[in-house]
Design an enzyme around this catalytic site. Structure first.
Site, PDB file in Angstrom:
ATOM      1  N   ASP A 140      -5.609   5.995   2.260  1.00 25.42           N
ATOM      2  CA  ASP A 140      -5.890   4.664   1.744  1.00 25.42           C
ATOM      3  C   ASP A 140      -7.375   4.349   1.955  1.00 25.42           C
ATOM      4  O   ASP A 140      -7.939   4.606   3.020  1.00 25.42           O
ATOM      5  CB  ASP A 140      -5.030   3.654   2.522  1.00 25.42           C
ATOM      6  CG  ASP A 140      -4.986   2.309   1.835  1.00 25.42           C
ATOM      7  OD1 ASP A 140      -3.899   1.931   1.374  1.00 25.42           O
ATOM      8  OD2 ASP A 140      -6.037   1.630   1.750  1.00 25.42           O
ATOM      9  N   HIS A 185       0.832  -1.205   0.000  1.00 26.23           N
ATOM     10  CA  HIS A 185       0.000   0.000   0.000  1.00 26.23           C
ATOM     11  C   HIS A 185       0.867   1.257   0.000  1.00 26.23           C
ATOM     12  O   HIS A 185       0.517   2.261  -0.622  1.00 26.23           O
ATOM     13  CB  HIS A 185      -0.932  -0.007   1.228  1.00 26.23           C
ATOM     14  CG  HIS A 185      -2.038  -1.014   1.107  1.00 26.23           C
ATOM     15  ND1 HIS A 185      -3.355  -0.661   0.961  1.00 26.23           N
ATOM     16  CD2 HIS A 185      -2.001  -2.369   1.042  1.00 26.23           C
ATOM     17  CE1 HIS A 185      -4.088  -1.757   0.850  1.00 26.23           C
ATOM     18  NE2 HIS A 185      -3.287  -2.809   0.899  1.00 26.23           N
TER      19      HIS A 185
HETATM   20  C1  UDX Z   1      -0.849  -6.625  -1.067  1.00 26.90           C
HETATM   21  C2  UDX Z   1      -1.767  -7.251  -2.164  1.00 26.90           C
HETATM   22  O1  UDX Z   1      -1.345  -8.515  -2.518  1.00 26.90           O
HETATM   23  C3  UDX Z   1      -1.823  -6.364  -3.380  1.00 26.90           C
HETATM   24  O2  UDX Z   1      -2.595  -6.950  -4.407  1.00 26.90           O
HETATM   25  C4  UDX Z   1      -2.409  -5.059  -2.987  1.00 26.90           C
HETATM   26  O3  UDX Z   1      -2.539  -4.236  -4.098  1.00 26.90           O
HETATM   27  C5  UDX Z   1      -1.522  -4.447  -1.927  1.00 26.90           C
HETATM   28  O4  UDX Z   1      -1.385  -5.330  -0.807  1.00 26.90           O
HETATM   29  P1  UDX Z   1       1.684  -7.478  -1.525  1.00 26.90           P
HETATM   30  O5  UDX Z   1       1.181  -8.835  -1.268  1.00 26.90           O
HETATM   31  O6  UDX Z   1       2.833  -7.018  -0.746  1.00 26.90           O
HETATM   32  O7  UDX Z   1       0.490  -6.405  -1.452  1.00 26.90           O
HETATM   33  O8  UDX Z   1       2.083  -7.475  -3.099  1.00 26.90           O
HETATM   34  P2  UDX Z   1       2.312  -6.333  -4.156  1.00 26.90           P
HETATM   35  O9  UDX Z   1       1.079  -5.547  -4.419  1.00 26.90           O
HETATM   36  O10 UDX Z   1       2.904  -6.981  -5.328  1.00 26.90           O
HETATM   37  O11 UDX Z   1       3.338  -5.336  -3.480  1.00 26.90           O
HETATM   38  C6  UDX Z   1       4.627  -5.715  -3.097  1.00 26.90           C
HETATM   39  C7  UDX Z   1       5.564  -4.562  -3.333  1.00 26.90           C
HETATM   40  O12 UDX Z   1       6.794  -4.863  -2.689  1.00 26.90           O
HETATM   41  C8  UDX Z   1       5.850  -4.321  -4.802  1.00 26.90           C
HETATM   42  O13 UDX Z   1       5.854  -2.936  -5.064  1.00 26.90           O
HETATM   43  C9  UDX Z   1       7.244  -4.894  -4.997  1.00 26.90           C
HETATM   44  O14 UDX Z   1       8.036  -4.220  -5.951  1.00 26.90           O
HETATM   45  C10 UDX Z   1       7.852  -4.743  -3.631  1.00 26.90           C
HETATM   46  N1  UDX Z   1       8.858  -5.781  -3.395  1.00 26.90           N
HETATM   47  C11 UDX Z   1       8.481  -7.084  -3.236  1.00 26.90           C
HETATM   48  C12 UDX Z   1      10.182  -5.413  -3.371  1.00 26.90           C
HETATM   49  O15 UDX Z   1      10.533  -4.248  -3.543  1.00 26.90           O
HETATM   50  N2  UDX Z   1      11.092  -6.377  -3.136  1.00 26.90           N
HETATM   51  C13 UDX Z   1      10.779  -7.665  -2.958  1.00 26.90           C
HETATM   52  O16 UDX Z   1      11.694  -8.468  -2.740  1.00 26.90           O
HETATM   53  C14 UDX Z   1       9.419  -8.045  -3.002  1.00 26.90           C
END
Ligand code: UDX
Length: 449
Positions: free
Chosen positions: A106, A14
């Site tokens: 948010d 988020h």
């Molecule tokens: C969760 C939900 O899954 C997502 O759909 C919603 O929109 C926000 O909350 P999350 O599970 O963390 O988020 O996944 P994602 O939305 O893909 O966000 C992860 C973020 O962390 C991405 O921006 C990604 O670039 C970042 N990340 C992840 C890193 O910078 N390094 C990593 O090793 C893994």
């Protein structure tokens, strides 16, 4: 100067997009104060120097949800303490000669709107997830879609036909406290029609029909994404090198990638929250080590003990790291495929960098995102699960090979290139998202005239 307070839900997925949106507002001359909870702030490994940081309380200042013990206790207390401490912060900024004109919050925090209205300032909702997912939750809030689901096939305006496997996980009982999380995602829409603006991390071309439909219901709805650092997307900001606001340390993996041939590595990550069970992690480990492809796997430190005992975390074939700069990794020419949990940020990031996906959704909105990735946008293929809901190593291996080596993989890659171009166009000077952001910023500047 217009002053905006930005209040994301305290989770990586988020904070990332709203932070990128803040940087675009800053570029237009808006001053930004990023506000997060004290518990989240304490663990930040990296906070951008260019943005002022303030805190409010969720009532669990030492450990957030972990300290609360469960989501129910956490949300109840946060919903009591959050509004009070946000009001105190707005008063403090006012007294110090730094009054706030607008709060961008948010959508998980509908209570912020009342606080903003109490101060007579602009209240802007930020939807982190895409409009298709939001539309599903909105229909539940409106009483037009019943949970538990009664039909096998769900038809909603301007969405593809959805089956249970495509629906958000909060609609089904699991070991997580789903009813609280369902209330949270449905509650986003309790007062959304009263917000001054509604911003969504998507772009018009990506969800045209559902966006047109949404704008009819909420005239102040605007798609302003993909909210991704411009260093990667369109080089709009020249000094935009920061990795964002993170609680995790970034491991060095770029050097390992540098040695690998073009498009020869599969990148595997399940975002910042997913907790896979031991059997699943073992299957992933076998699938990856059995395939002929190099792999870079992000496995958070808390998950590492689930790896098979004989599994090598660093070898010529593969590298396991606790965290990485995902955008830099996806942008590396060695990456040819992304095995992803289909978090919405990861999806937009893969799209913006043209990396085809193997969709392996875990919970929350991810199954619906997977449906979009595979059947609507056709930029990835989806793994299948067995009766224990496990993706077997063999299945994963076949999906990776299909993306990397087959004719279908080539088609997916070429679709991806088309979406990559559309994403870049949306945020370009004349693009749909850029225009929407300009319209919003002008409305803020007009407040001061
Ligand atoms: C969760 C939900 O899954 C997502 O759909 C919603 O929109 C926000 O909350 P999350 O599970 O963390 O988020 O996944 P994602 O939305 O893909 O966000 C992860 C973020 O962390 C991405 O921006 C990604 O670039 C970042 N990340 C992840 C890193 O910078 N390094 C990593 O090793 C893994």
């Amino acid at each position: 100067m217009v002053h905006c307070v930005i209040l994301p839900y305290p989770a990586q997925g988020h904070i990332n997009p709203i932070h990128q949106f803040s940087k675009l507002l800053q570029r237009e001359g808006v001053r930004i104060t990023l506000v997060t909870t004290l518990s989240y702030c304490k663990n930040l490994q990296n906070a951008p120097a260019s943005i002022a940081l303030e805190t409010i309380s969720d009532g669990f200042d030492n450990g957030g949800v972990a300290e609360a013990g469960n989501w129910k206790v956490y949300m109840e207390r946060f919903w009591q303490v959050g509004p009070k401490t946000l009001a105190e912060l707005l008063e403090k900024l006012d007294r110090s000669g730094d009054p706030v004109d607008c709060v961008i919050y948010d959508s998980f925090f509908p209570w912020v709107l009342e606080v903003a209205k109490g101060f007579g300032i602009v209240g802007v909702v930020f939807l982190t997830q895409n409009m298709s997912v939001n539309s599903i939750y909105y229909h539940v809030q409106q009483g037009k879609l019943r949970v538990p689901l009664t039909e096998n096939e769900i038809s909603l305006p301007f969405l593809p036909k959805l089956h249970h496997k495509d629906m958000p996980s909060f609609f089904f009982p699991t070991d997580v406290d789903n009813s609280v999380l369902l209330d949270l995602v449905v509650g986003q829409f309790s007062n959304i029609d009263k917000a001054d603006w509604i911003m969504c991390n998507s772009f018009y071309e990506l969800e045209k029909e559902v966006t047109d439909w949404t704008e009819m219901i909420w005239p102040k709805f605007r798609a302003i994404g993909p909210c991704i650092t411009s260093m990667i997307l369109n080089k709009g900001l020249t000094d935009d090198e920061d990795d964002g606001v993170t609680q995790f340390k970034s491991e060095e993996c770029m050097k390992w990638l540098d040695d690998k041939p073009k498009q020869s590595v599969v990148y595997v990550s399940f975002g910042s929250m997913a907790i896979l069970n031991e059997e699943q992690i073992k299957e992933l480990a076998y699938g990856l080590s059995d395939s002929e492809i190099y792999f870079l796997w992000v496995l958070r430190a808390s998950e590492e003990t689930k790896l098979p005992k004989d599994f090598e975390k660093k070898s010529e074939k593969g590298l396991v790291v606790g965290w990485c700069s995902q955008l830099k990794v996806l942008a590396h020419e060695a990456i040819g495929c992304f095995v992803t949990h289909c978090g919405w940020n990861s999806t937009l990031e893969a799209m913006s960098l043209g990396v085809p996906m193997v969709a392996m959704p875990y919970w929350s909105d991810q199954s619906t995102n997977a449906k979009q990735i595979v059947d609507v946008l056709k930029i990835g293929i989806r793994t299948t699960v067995d009766e224990k809901k496990i993706v077997r190593g063999e299945v994963l291996k076949c999906c990776i090979m299909e993306i990397m080596k087959s004719e279908r993989g080539k088609e997916v890659k070429s679709n991806m290139e088309r979406w990559k171009a559309l994403a870049a166009r949306a945020v370009s000077e004349e693009g749909s998202s850029r225009k929407n952001i300009a319209e919003f910023v002008n409305s803020l500047f007009n407040l001061q005239q």
